[in-house]
Design an enzyme around this catalytic site. Structure first.
Site, PDB file in Angstrom:
ATOM      1  N   ALA A   1       0.992  -1.217  -0.037  1.00  0.00           N
ATOM      2  CA  ALA A   1      -0.076   0.159   0.287  1.00  0.00           C
ATOM      3  C   ALA A   1       0.991   1.348  -0.041  1.00  0.00           C
ATOM      4  O   ALA A   1       1.975   1.115   0.025  1.00  0.00           O
ATOM      5  CB  ALA A   1      -0.861   0.132   1.176  1.00  0.00           C
ATOM      6  N   ASN A   2       0.116   2.438  -0.132  1.00  0.00           N
ATOM      7  CA  ASN A   2       1.073   3.713   0.397  1.00  0.00           C
ATOM      8  C   ASN A   2       0.276   4.541   1.028  1.00  0.00           C
ATOM      9  O   ASN A   2      -0.586   4.269   1.543  1.00  0.00           O
ATOM     10  CB  ASN A   2       1.193   4.284  -0.995  1.00  0.00           C
ATOM     11  CG  ASN A   2       0.020   4.791  -2.002  1.00  0.00           C
ATOM     12  OD1 ASN A   2      -0.878   5.264  -1.170  1.00  0.00           O
ATOM     13  ND2 ASN A   2      -0.309   4.261  -2.960  1.00  0.00           N
TER      14      ASN A   2
END
Ligand code: CTP
Length: 420
Positions: A211-212
């Site tokens: 994810a970010n």
């Protein structure tokens, strides 16, 4: 500050439900967002919460009586009815709905409702039995047929202690509805805007993702802002914990590939695409079917493969930017050489506008510094401003560009038909 609320006068009608105390928060939220809030109350409402509370929150006179006069001797509810841009009644009791449906006017709220021609937004609150009763439903149907917008009550704990439908709607949903109704005839009315938001998540196994740090706040502010200007909005969001704004079509697209499909599906009849999402450029080459276990492994190497570049794919499917009907706007989130990278992306992805912003400081923040770069080389540097205001600047660009397109199309048509 919320642009559609600034310079607007919202008349808030409060009636005798236990939820009347929540109207104080509404008055405060609307005032802080930039609106002038006039409050008018029934006698019963004042038994739940004092007029002084509203006077202190709005810094304005509060009417609690049909006979009340303003300091300059004008009839209070008439003056308030005439200066309102929108009349919000929250909470509205079953009795008040019945009075409105039949045109009765024996209290300050119903009398004001009869006299005003401002759009009416009603948020009912009552016991489930009262809400579901055919008489109440018939009254609601009558009011809707006359143009009132109802913010349906939610399900939860009621004054009786029982749980069921009848609880005043979420205050954010009420404010969203007010914003949407005020903006109905805005500069993006008749337009469809597709907005992406949040970071995508690429699954490693059934419980883990790559994810970010994107929060989705920028895209959500853009979607709400476009709705406030009258646009039909499709909001396509990756991972985010934000509340979905009322009045927009919401599509959950957790992975880059799902987001790509959703974007391509939504832009067919759109006027603008704003890609504020932080799309993962890579995903794991394989997603494990079962949870990856750590036993017997001191290291784990992940193989990643490229995800589709959504903007690039959109650009490749459309005519060149100067000949297409769809405006395409991207974001460049960079940790270094911000403007150089942003200009390169603007060109490579065939964009009309790119919003260049430094990361990671803007991820999750409410305030963001940005530079807007356009295809024709113009640059507008903005000092740090709330994401809602940055969204408005981007939408100003969209609105001006779309207006120019329409103007060009009209003058071409006029030339072709020999008129004008
Ligand atoms: N974007 C996209 N599809 C991707 C990656 C990004 O459509 N697979 C869009 C983003 O939504 C944003 C713009 O492209 O509007 C720029 O995204 P950014 O992540 O800054 O740039 P990348 O093109 O991914 O380049 P890099 O990560 O190498 O900086």
């Amino acid at each position: 500050m919320i642009r559609v609320l600034q310079t607007k006068t919202i008349l808030l009608g409060v009636t005798g439900s236990i939820a009347a105390y929540k109207a104080a928060t509404l008055a405060s939220q609307l005032t802080q967002a930039g609106a002038r809030v006039d409050v008018v109350m029934t006698r019963e409402a004042t038994q739940f919460i004092g007029a002084l509370t509203f006077e202190a929150l709005t810094h304005r006179y509060v009417a609690t009586d049909v006979m009340a006069l303003l300091p300059d001797s004008q009839i209070a509810h008439v003056a308030m009815a005439h200066r309102a841009d929108l009349f919000l009644i929250a909470p509205a009791t079953a009795h008040l709905l019945a009075k409105l449906a039949h045109g009765l006017a024996d209290d300050a709220v119903s009398a004001t409702a009869l006299d005003t021609r401002a759009p009416l937004v009603i948020a009912p609150a009552m016991e489930t039995g009262m809400w579901e009763h055919p008489a109440t439903q018939a009254n609601v149907a009558t009011l809707v047929a006359r143009g009132a917008v109802i913010v349906e009550p939610g399900i939860g704990q009621l004054a009786s202690g029982a749980s069921g439908r009848g609880r005043l709607a979420d205050l954010d949903d009420i404010v969203d509805t007010v914003r949407a109704v005020l903006g109905r005839a805005g500069d993006l009315a008749q337009r469809k805007i597709v907005v992406t938001a949040g970071g995508t998540q690429e699954p490693l196994d059934p419980v883990r993702v790559l994810a970010n740090r994107s929060s989705g706040k920028m895209g959500f502010a853009l979607a709400a802002g476009a709705r406030d200007r009258g646009a039909r909005v499709t909001l396509i969001a990756g991972a985010t914990s934000l509340r979905v704004p009322r009045g927009v079509e919401f599509v959950a697209a957790p992975t880059a590939r799902e987001m790509r499909d959703a974007v391509l599906g939504a832009i067919g009849d759109a006027d603008a695409l704003v890609m504020a999402a932080a799309v993962a450029d890579f995903r794991p080459a394989h997603t494990a079917e079962q949870k990856i276990k750590k036993e017997h492994a001191e290291r784990l190497t992940l193989e990643l493969v490229r995800n589709p570049d959504i903007l690039q794919e959109v650009a490749s499917r459309l005519p060149p930017a100067d000949r297409r009907a769809l405006l395409v706007i991207g974001f460049a989130a960079e940790t270094q050489d911000l403007l150089a990278h942003a200009r390169a992306k603007l060109k490579a992805k065939g964009l009309d506008l790119i919003v260049a912003n430094p990361v990671p400081q803007s991820f999750g923040a409410d305030i963001e510094a940005a530079t807007l770069l356009t295809r024709d080389g113009a640059a507008m540097e903005l000092s740090p401003l709330p994401k809602e205001e940055l969204a408005e600047k981007v939408l100003d660009f969209v609105s001006a560009k779309l207006a120019r397109h329409s103007l060009n199309e009209n003058s071409t048509m006029a030339r072709d038909t020999g008129s004008g």
